[in-house]
Design a protein around this motif. Sequence first.
Motif, PDB file in Angstrom:
ATOM      1  N   LYS A 113      73.242 -35.929  78.801  1.00  0.00           N
ATOM      2  CA  LYS A 113      72.331 -34.834  78.463  1.00  0.00           C
ATOM      3  C   LYS A 113      72.119 -34.792  76.956  1.00  0.00           C
ATOM      4  CE  LYS A 113      71.859 -31.306  80.985  1.00  0.00           C
ATOM      5  NZ  LYS A 113      71.908 -30.003  81.700  1.00  0.00           N
ATOM      6  N   VAL A 114      70.984 -34.229  76.569  1.00  0.00           N
ATOM      7  CA  VAL A 114      70.653 -34.151  75.148  1.00  0.00           C
ATOM      8  C   VAL A 114      70.314 -32.714  74.782  1.00  0.00           C
ATOM      9  CG1 VAL A 114      68.224 -34.777  75.611  1.00  0.00           C
ATOM     10  CG2 VAL A 114      69.157 -35.015  73.297  1.00  0.00           C
ATOM     11  N   LYS A 115      70.820 -32.267  73.633  1.00  0.00           N
ATOM     12  CA  LYS A 115      70.421 -30.988  73.056  1.00  0.00           C
ATOM     13  C   LYS A 115      69.072 -31.229  72.383  1.00  0.00           C
ATOM     14  CE  LYS A 115      75.180 -29.423  72.279  1.00  0.00           C
ATOM     15  NZ  LYS A 115      76.201 -29.026  71.279  1.00  0.00           N
ATOM     16  N   THR A 116      68.028 -30.962  73.141  1.00  0.00           N
ATOM     17  CA  THR A 116      66.687 -31.424  72.770  1.00  0.00           C
ATOM     18  C   THR A 116      66.200 -30.823  71.455  1.00  0.00           C
ATOM     19  OG1 THR A 116      66.353 -31.115  75.153  1.00  0.00           O
ATOM     20  CG2 THR A 116      64.556 -32.079  73.916  1.00  0.00           C
ATOM     21  N   GLY A 117      66.351 -29.516  71.313  1.00  0.00           N
ATOM     22  CA  GLY A 117      65.892 -28.866  70.095  1.00  0.00           C
ATOM     23  C   GLY A 117      66.641 -29.352  68.862  1.00  0.00           C
ATOM     24  N   LEU A 118      67.940 -29.587  69.008  1.00  0.00           N
ATOM     25  CA  LEU A 118      68.731 -30.096  67.882  1.00  0.00           C
ATOM     26  C   LEU A 118      68.264 -31.489  67.488  1.00  0.00           C
ATOM     27  CD1 LEU A 118      71.090 -29.748  65.926  1.00  0.00           C
ATOM     28  CD2 LEU A 118      72.615 -30.629  67.714  1.00  0.00           C
ATOM     29  N   LEU A 119      68.030 -32.353  68.479  1.00  0.00           N
ATOM     30  CA  LEU A 119      67.543 -33.692  68.178  1.00  0.00           C
ATOM     31  C   LEU A 119      66.203 -33.639  67.455  1.00  0.00           C
ATOM     32  CD1 LEU A 119      67.820 -36.757  68.409  1.00  0.00           C
ATOM     33  CD2 LEU A 119      66.773 -36.616  70.678  1.00  0.00           C
ATOM     34  N   ALA A 120      65.343 -32.707  67.872  1.00  0.00           N
ATOM     35  CA  ALA A 120      64.030 -32.573  67.234  1.00  0.00           C
ATOM     36  C   ALA A 120      64.149 -32.286  65.737  1.00  0.00           C
ATOM     37  CB  ALA A 120      63.232 -31.466  67.919  1.00  0.00           C
ATOM     38  N   SER A 121      65.227 -31.609  65.346  1.00  0.00           N
ATOM     39  CA  SER A 121      65.413 -31.241  63.933  1.00  0.00           C
ATOM     40  C   SER A 121      66.075 -32.344  63.112  1.00  0.00           C
ATOM     41  CB  SER A 121      66.256 -29.967  63.837  1.00  0.00           C
ATOM     42  OG  SER A 121      67.610 -30.221  64.206  1.00  0.00           O
ATOM     43  N   LYS A 122      66.576 -33.379  63.777  1.00  0.00           N
ATOM     44  CA  LYS A 122      67.349 -34.405  63.084  1.00  0.00           C
ATOM     45  C   LYS A 122      66.535 -35.624  62.683  1.00  0.00           C
ATOM     46  CE  LYS A 122      71.313 -32.279  63.265  1.00  0.00           C
ATOM     47  NZ  LYS A 122      72.039 -31.892  62.030  1.00  0.00           N
ATOM     48  N   LYS A 167      60.097 -35.658  76.883  1.00  0.00           N
ATOM     49  CA  LYS A 167      61.001 -34.605  77.312  1.00  0.00           C
ATOM     50  C   LYS A 167      60.355 -33.255  76.988  1.00  0.00           C
ATOM     51  CE  LYS A 167      64.091 -37.444  78.663  1.00  0.00           C
ATOM     52  NZ  LYS A 167      64.162 -37.712  80.117  1.00  0.00           N
ATOM     53  N   SER A 168      60.234 -32.427  78.027  1.00  0.00           N
ATOM     54  CA  SER A 168      59.676 -31.081  77.862  1.00  0.00           C
ATOM     55  C   SER A 168      60.814 -30.074  77.907  1.00  0.00           C
ATOM     56  CB  SER A 168      58.666 -30.802  78.975  1.00  0.00           C
ATOM     57  OG  SER A 168      58.206 -29.471  78.904  1.00  0.00           O
ATOM     58  N   TYR A 169      60.765 -29.076  77.010  1.00  0.00           N
ATOM     59  CA  TYR A 169      61.852 -28.099  76.966  1.00  0.00           C
ATOM     60  C   TYR A 169      61.365 -26.761  76.426  1.00  0.00           C
ATOM     61  CZ  TYR A 169      62.246 -28.823  71.873  1.00  0.00           C
ATOM     62  OH  TYR A 169      61.998 -28.892  70.526  1.00  0.00           O
TER      63      TYR A 169
END
Length: 234
Positions: free
Chosen positions: A216-225, A64-66
């Motif tokens: 949908k996914v909150k990509t940046g938030l997932l990256a921090s989890k 996933k690119s964001y």
Amino acid sequence: MHLSDRITRKFSPMRYKKILKQFTAKLPARGLRIKLVKSEGQHGEKSDVFIRTTGGHNFGVNVKSYKGVGFNQVTRMKIDRFAEQFKISSDIRDTLIRLTITKAKNSRQNWISNNFIEMVVNEIKPKAFEIIRFSLLGKDAPQLFVLLKSDDQIIRIYKMEDVLEYLNRSIDVKVTSRGVIMLNECFSLQKKGGNGRNVKYLKDDIRHGGNDIQVKVKTGLLASKVSPIINLQY
């Protein structure tokens, strides 16, 4: 290595080669075979990249690119297909269709209106993790998950099982004040919307693409989890 066309379109060839160089530098060089081809990802496949070694090991990678905080679609489908895939009751399926058509006629209307919140949450809650799991794994079950933050030129590589373990224990189904179903703090379920041009169906026809269900996914938030196994700067 198979890369989907949608990934390659986002970067120039030189920039993409730089990413590949950084990525493969962290992998065993011996026996690694890299080949770039188009892979459209149809029929439920979720792997954007396949890493194949001469030792016979195959690794699927969901990429996933964001930019910024990120908000990515991870899957979409017709309501009938959604109901079939996750064994949604016929009553809730019909309710989702009615609510979707209502919102299609009036975009200011909440998708899940107050009168239906409890019944929808009760139906979706026991199926929430499977919805997320299927959205990430599809039929081919990629083993790695990659988040590529293009504005900061950072690639984070995760073991898919670590991502799924976090997502499983963080399930918390609720409906927001805007009528969106939250499966947990990162993943949401909502009406697709858009797709109004060059569509032969009316906007309030359930066959219209804008009336699909999307995850949908909150990509940046997932990256921090979840802790990545590799961080790369390119």
